[in-house]
Write a protein that holds these residues in place. Structure first.
Motif, PDB file in Angstrom:
ATOM      1  N   SER A 112       0.823  -1.218   0.000  1.00 47.92           N
ATOM      2  CA  SER A 112       0.000   0.000   0.000  1.00 47.92           C
ATOM      3  C   SER A 112       0.856   1.267   0.000  1.00 47.92           C
ATOM      4  O   SER A 112       0.534   2.244   0.674  1.00 47.92           O
ATOM      5  N   GLN A 113       1.930   1.235  -0.773  1.00 48.12           N
ATOM      6  CA  GLN A 113       2.759   2.417  -0.985  1.00 48.12           C
ATOM      7  C   GLN A 113       2.457   2.966  -2.377  1.00 48.12           C
ATOM      8  O   GLN A 113       2.349   2.205  -3.341  1.00 48.12           O
ATOM      9  N   ARG A 114       2.336   4.286  -2.479  1.00 46.28           N
ATOM     10  CA  ARG A 114       2.043   4.921  -3.770  1.00 46.28           C
ATOM     11  C   ARG A 114       3.193   5.869  -4.122  1.00 46.28           C
ATOM     12  O   ARG A 114       3.483   6.810  -3.390  1.00 46.28           O
ATOM     13  N   TYR A 115       3.840   5.601  -5.252  1.00 43.85           N
ATOM     14  CA  TYR A 115       4.995   6.381  -5.689  1.00 43.85           C
ATOM     15  C   TYR A 115       4.687   7.134  -6.970  1.00 43.85           C
ATOM     16  O   TYR A 115       3.946   6.635  -7.837  1.00 43.85           O
ATOM     17  N   SER A 116       5.287   8.316  -7.096  1.00 47.98           N
ATOM     18  CA  SER A 116       5.284   9.054  -8.355  1.00 47.98           C
ATOM     19  C   SER A 116       6.710   9.055  -8.886  1.00 47.98           C
ATOM     20  O   SER A 116       7.659   9.368  -8.157  1.00 47.98           O
ATOM     21  N   ILE A 117       6.869   8.698 -10.156  1.00 46.78           N
ATOM     22  CA  ILE A 117       8.207   8.573 -10.749  1.00 46.78           C
ATOM     23  C   ILE A 117       8.276   9.419 -12.009  1.00 46.78           C
ATOM     24  O   ILE A 117       7.446   9.268 -12.917  1.00 46.78           O
ATOM     25  N   ASP A 118       9.252  10.315 -12.067  1.00 46.87           N
ATOM     26  CA  ASP A 118       9.515  11.099 -13.274  1.00 46.87           C
ATOM     27  C   ASP A 118      10.279  10.223 -14.251  1.00 46.87           C
ATOM     28  O   ASP A 118      11.307   9.636 -13.911  1.00 46.87           O
ATOM     29  N   ILE A 119       9.781  10.126 -15.478  1.00 52.46           N
ATOM     30  CA  ILE A 119      10.369   9.195 -16.436  1.00 52.46           C
ATOM     31  C   ILE A 119      11.777   9.632 -16.854  1.00 52.46           C
ATOM     32  O   ILE A 119      12.642   8.794 -17.118  1.00 52.46           O
ATOM     33  N   THR A 120      12.036  10.927 -16.885  1.00 50.98           N
ATOM     34  CA  THR A 120      13.352  11.404 -17.302  1.00 50.98           C
ATOM     35  C   THR A 120      14.418  11.079 -16.260  1.00 50.98           C
ATOM     36  O   THR A 120      15.447  10.479 -16.574  1.00 50.98           O
ATOM     37  N   THR A 121      14.177  11.465 -15.017  1.00 50.97           N
ATOM     38  CA  THR A 121      15.164  11.219 -13.963  1.00 50.97           C
ATOM     39  C   THR A 121      15.022   9.848 -13.325  1.00 50.97           C
ATOM     40  O   THR A 121      15.980   9.310 -12.759  1.00 50.97           O
ATOM     41  N   PHE A 122      13.840   9.288 -13.393  1.00 50.94           N
ATOM     42  CA  PHE A 122      13.509   7.971 -12.831  1.00 50.94           C
ATOM     43  C   PHE A 122      13.823   7.904 -11.335  1.00 50.94           C
ATOM     44  O   PHE A 122      14.377   6.926 -10.832  1.00 50.94           O
ATOM     45  N   THR A 123      13.456   8.968 -10.645  1.00 51.67           N
ATOM     46  CA  THR A 123      13.622   9.032  -9.193  1.00 51.67           C
ATOM     47  C   THR A 123      12.267   8.880  -8.526  1.00 51.67           C
ATOM     48  O   THR A 123      11.372   9.700  -8.744  1.00 51.67           O
ATOM     49  N   PRO A 124      12.067   7.846  -7.733  1.00 50.09           N
ATOM     50  CA  PRO A 124      10.749   7.647  -7.105  1.00 50.09           C
ATOM     51  C   PRO A 124      10.517   8.615  -5.957  1.00 50.09           C
ATOM     52  O   PRO A 124      11.416   8.913  -5.175  1.00 50.09           O
ATOM     53  N   GLU A 125       9.284   9.114  -5.875  1.00 52.20           N
ATOM     54  CA  GLU A 125       8.869  10.001  -4.788  1.00 52.20           C
ATOM     55  C   GLU A 125       7.651   9.390  -4.118  1.00 52.20           C
ATOM     56  O   GLU A 125       6.631   9.134  -4.761  1.00 52.20           O
ATOM     57  N   LEU A 126       7.756   9.138  -2.820  1.00 48.70           N
ATOM     58  CA  LEU A 126       6.663   8.510  -2.084  1.00 48.70           C
ATOM     59  C   LEU A 126       5.536   9.506  -1.898  1.00 48.70           C
ATOM     60  O   LEU A 126       5.717  10.564  -1.305  1.00 48.70           O
ATOM     61  N   ARG A 127       4.342   9.187  -2.407  1.00 53.26           N
ATOM     62  CA  ARG A 127       3.208  10.096  -2.356  1.00 53.26           C
ATOM     63  C   ARG A 127       2.145   9.688  -1.340  1.00 53.26           C
ATOM     64  O   ARG A 127       1.360  10.515  -0.907  1.00 53.26           O
ATOM     65  N   GLY A 128       2.090   8.441  -0.989  1.00 51.15           N
ATOM     66  CA  GLY A 128       1.056   8.000  -0.055  1.00 51.15           C
ATOM     67  C   GLY A 128       1.382   6.640   0.522  1.00 51.15           C
ATOM     68  O   GLY A 128       1.951   5.781  -0.155  1.00 51.15           O
ATOM     69  N   THR A 129       1.066   6.452   1.802  1.00 54.48           N
ATOM     70  CA  THR A 129       1.296   5.170   2.463  1.00 54.48           C
ATOM     71  C   THR A 129       0.095   4.839   3.337  1.00 54.48           C
ATOM     72  O   THR A 129      -0.679   5.707   3.709  1.00 54.48           O
ATOM     73  N   CYS A 130      -0.050   3.590   3.637  1.00 56.41           N
ATOM     74  CA  CYS A 130      -1.032   3.141   4.621  1.00 56.41           C
ATOM     75  C   CYS A 130      -0.716   1.715   5.002  1.00 56.41           C
ATOM     76  O   CYS A 130       0.191   1.092   4.429  1.00 56.41           O
ATOM     77  N   HIS A 131      -1.427   1.197   5.969  1.00 57.29           N
ATOM     78  CA  HIS A 131      -1.255  -0.208   6.345  1.00 57.29           C
ATOM     79  C   HIS A 131      -1.760  -1.108   5.219  1.00 57.29           C
ATOM     80  O   HIS A 131      -2.710  -0.773   4.515  1.00 57.29           O
ATOM     81  N   PHE A 132      -1.131  -2.258   5.094  1.00 58.41           N
ATOM     82  CA  PHE A 132      -1.532  -3.202   4.046  1.00 58.41           C
ATOM     83  C   PHE A 132      -2.326  -4.380   4.595  1.00 58.41           C
ATOM     84  O   PHE A 132      -2.630  -5.316   3.864  1.00 58.41           O
ATOM     85  N   GLY A 133      -2.663  -4.340   5.887  1.00 58.74           N
ATOM     86  CA  GLY A 133      -3.470  -5.396   6.497  1.00 58.74           C
ATOM     87  C   GLY A 133      -4.460  -4.796   7.482  1.00 58.74           C
ATOM     88  O   GLY A 133      -4.677  -3.577   7.522  1.00 58.74           O
TER      89      GLY A 133
END
Length: 636
Positions: A323-344
């Motif tokens: 339950s992690q949500r990442y945004s990734i810029d295709i040019t730099t390909f650096t992941p940025e964490l945008r949202g988290t929550c419990h997965f259970g």
């Protein structure tokens, strides 16, 4: 309300065509979230089946969701009005209705996958392992047009071609098929792809924008490239001149399989590259020859189950099964964490004393500290392969106490998350309930009361150097679901699954009196003036009990399902309840009447709590959702 993605659903995280909203499942509910404002809209089909797949029409008008079911009931595929859902999101009315267009029932057990045709006229649905049928539906009328068995073995994915309304592709266990649809006849006709000796279990699928190729991810770590051109439907005795075929696959395999794939056009060359998400959290871009582009590789947390490109194709979202949500810029390909929550399941939630900006939740494998205003995770305390069933925070806010499934009590520092001490073998089985008392600034000694699955209630004295058990009280014959201390730390009441609540003298370690009811007690608490006890249980009732003699005063009907949790205001004028029917209810204490109902959860409500400033209620559920409810306009 506020909630985050159920990450285990394949391709469950998707951009809307306008790029301003993201859509994801949360248990049996679908969340439409505005990226800029963070406002949500909830699409609830009012069934108990979790969402198993979602799809968006290319024009952004429709949203479709497939659901699981139990028993002999048929699984539902639901078509929603996406524009109405976005309108509800913008109007600040997240639970407003009017979005459901059609509820389609044909498959048994589960809808495995679904997809819209390019002109949004048709929807194709694929049944799960127990069904394995394909059905093509007319979206305008909601009627089935034609159907067929998907394959001899299980099918996992279905995708419509981008530019044709009469062809779609399926893949699964050891097969890959291209289907032709004739709506006038009506019938659908498959042609199996030529794969030679290659036998793979394919679990994700993407089709190139020009409809020439399809890319499938396998459980063994390959991305397979298929040519998908085929003949139209012809007479049975005519040979196929054009047949889909396997063109190649990557020689360097991914670990733990390929869980998601997406096609993207390289603007410099015009070639179709492939973004692959793997089971070990690696996200990698491959060129048309299925070779790794070394500069475009990133490591995320959890298996990558969703890849969704933004409309401008400059960024994409990646969702993981944690339950992690990442945004990734295709040019730099650096992941940025945008949202988290419990997965259970989330089992407990607590606010620090006199602090409404922060709360703490307990779940599977971790404890998390959240900022209530920004709705963001501040701290994560991980204990792998265990579940935390209860937490409490000392009055000074200097310690987080936690009860774990291995029978241990762990204490952590809230700023760093570092472990302070462990009480090993606090209970012979799981520690299921926890409460603290007698903490003050004049003494370094304080106490913990714990309840366990073994039915014991134990009292522990905590000092700077050691932890000592003072009392061990065994009268319950079932698991202890709740322990709550009174204000001065002289009494504690424990509720159990054996149908009893026992009030204990903490100084002597003996029973004062007991409350009996033919039910499973799930929660119990003191009224703030300590003249009464309030209980709830599996009989859907809320009970008021006299604290002097332990006799029942009154019983009110809590709803149609099991009551799971309670909390009360410091003034004692209102209390809040959670239940297995997914509702959060606010009650007038003296009148015993409901004065507010919150709908949003898609699973059992496991815990509810008032914020210290009495402006909000936080509830957590078995679907992994955290909901913040406003008390504005509600008065006792």
């Amino acid at each position: 309300g506020w909630a985050t993605c159920t990450g285990s659903v394949g391709d469950g995280l998707q951009f809307t065509p306008c790029g301003k909203y993201v859509i994801y499942p949360l248990g049996s509910v679908i969340v439409v979230r505005c990226i800029s404002s963070g406002e949500n809209a909830f699409l609830d089909a009012q069934n108990n089946g979790n969402v198993s797949c979602i799809a968006l029409s290319e024009d952004g008008v429709y949203l479709a969701s497939g659901h699981e079911t139990e028993g002999t009931n048929k699984a539902e595929a639901i078509i929603w009005d996406l524009n109405k859902a976005i309108e509800n999101c913008n109007d600040g009315s997240p639970s407003s209705g009017g979005c459901l267009i059609h509820c389609l029932k044909q498959h048994h057990g589960k809808v495995q996958a679904l997809d819209f045709s390019s002109n949004s006229s048709f929807l194709v649905t694929l049944g799960g392992q127990d069904d394995n049928d394909l059905v093509v539906w007319n979206i305008e009328t909601g009627e089935g047009i034609c159907g067929s068995r998907a394959a001899n073995d299980s099918a996992h994915c279905v995708k419509w071609l981008n530019k044709r309304n009469d062809r779609f592709v399926t893949c699964g266990n050891y097969h890959f098929k291209v289907w032709q649809v004739c709506t006038s006849t009506p019938k659908i006709h498959p042609i199996d792809a030529s794969m030679g000796s290659m036998r793979r279990v394919m679990q994700c699928l993407s089709i190139s924008y020009d409809d020439c190729y399809a890319f499938a991810g396998s459980k063994t770590g390959e991305v397979l490239k298929f040519q998908i051109d085929r003949d139209d439907i012809s007479q049975f005795n005519k040979c196929d001149s054009r047949r889909p075929s396997l063109l190649g696959y990557n020689s360097e395999r991914f670990s733990k399989g390929v869980r998601s794939v997406a096609c993207i056009v390289n603007p410099a060359t015009g070639n179709t590259n492939i973004i692959a998400g793997t089971g070990d959290g690696v996200i990698q871009i491959l060129n048309p020859k299925l070779e790794f582009i070394k500069s475009h590789r990133a490591q995320l947390s959890g298996a990558i189950t969703s890849i969704s490109l933004s409309p401008d194709e400059k960024t994409f979202y990646a969702g993981t099964d944690l339950s992690q949500r990442y945004s990734i810029d295709i040019t730099t390909f650096t992941p940025e964490l945008r949202g988290t929550c419990h997965f259970g399941d989330i089992y407990d939630v607590k606010f620090p004393r006199n602090c409404s900006e922060i709360f703490v939740t307990a779940s599977v494998q971790d404890i998390r500290v959240w900022n209530a205003n920004q709705k963001q995770e501040i701290l994560r305390i991980r204990v792998p392969n265990l579940a935390c069933y209860a937490i409490d925070i000392t009055r000074s806010g200097s310690h987080i106490l936690s009860a774990w499934s291995d029978g241990k009590i762990r204490c952590f520092y809230p700023e760093s998350g570092k472990l302070k001490f462990i009480i090993p073998d606090a209970h012979s089985d799981c520690v299921t309930a926890l409460s603290t008392y007698n903490e003050n600034c004049l003494s370094s000694e304080w106490c913990i009361v714990s309840g366990g699955k073994d039915g014991r209630v134990r009292v522990w004295k905590i000092t700077n150097s050691h932890q000592t058990m003072i009392h061990s009280m065994k009268e319950h014959r079932g698991s202890v679901r709740a322990v709550v201390c009174n204000a001065d730390g002289t009494q504690v009441v424990s509720g159990s699954t054996d149908g009893s609540c026992i009030v204990w003298d903490l100084e002597k370690g003996v029973r004062i009196h007991a409350l009996f009811e033919p039910t499973v007690f799930n929660d119990v608490l003191f009224h703030p003036d300590e003249s009464q006890y309030l209980t709830c249980g599996a009989n859907s009732k809320i009970g008021y009990w006299d604290a002097f003699d332990g006799n029942a005063i009154r019983v009110i009907d809590g709803g149609d399902a099991e009551m799971t949790c309670l909390d009360i205001q410091p003034e004692g004028e209102m209390f809040v309840s959670g239940s297995a029917d997914k509702l959060v209810k606010i009650w007038h204490y003296d009148d015993g009447l409901t004065i507010g109902v919150g709908k949003g959860h898609s699973g059992n409500v496991n815990k509810v709590v008032f914020s210290p400033d009495q402006k909000n209620i936080v509830s957590v559920g078995s679907e992994g959702g955290i909901f913040i409810w406003s008390l504005e306009g509600i008065k006792a």
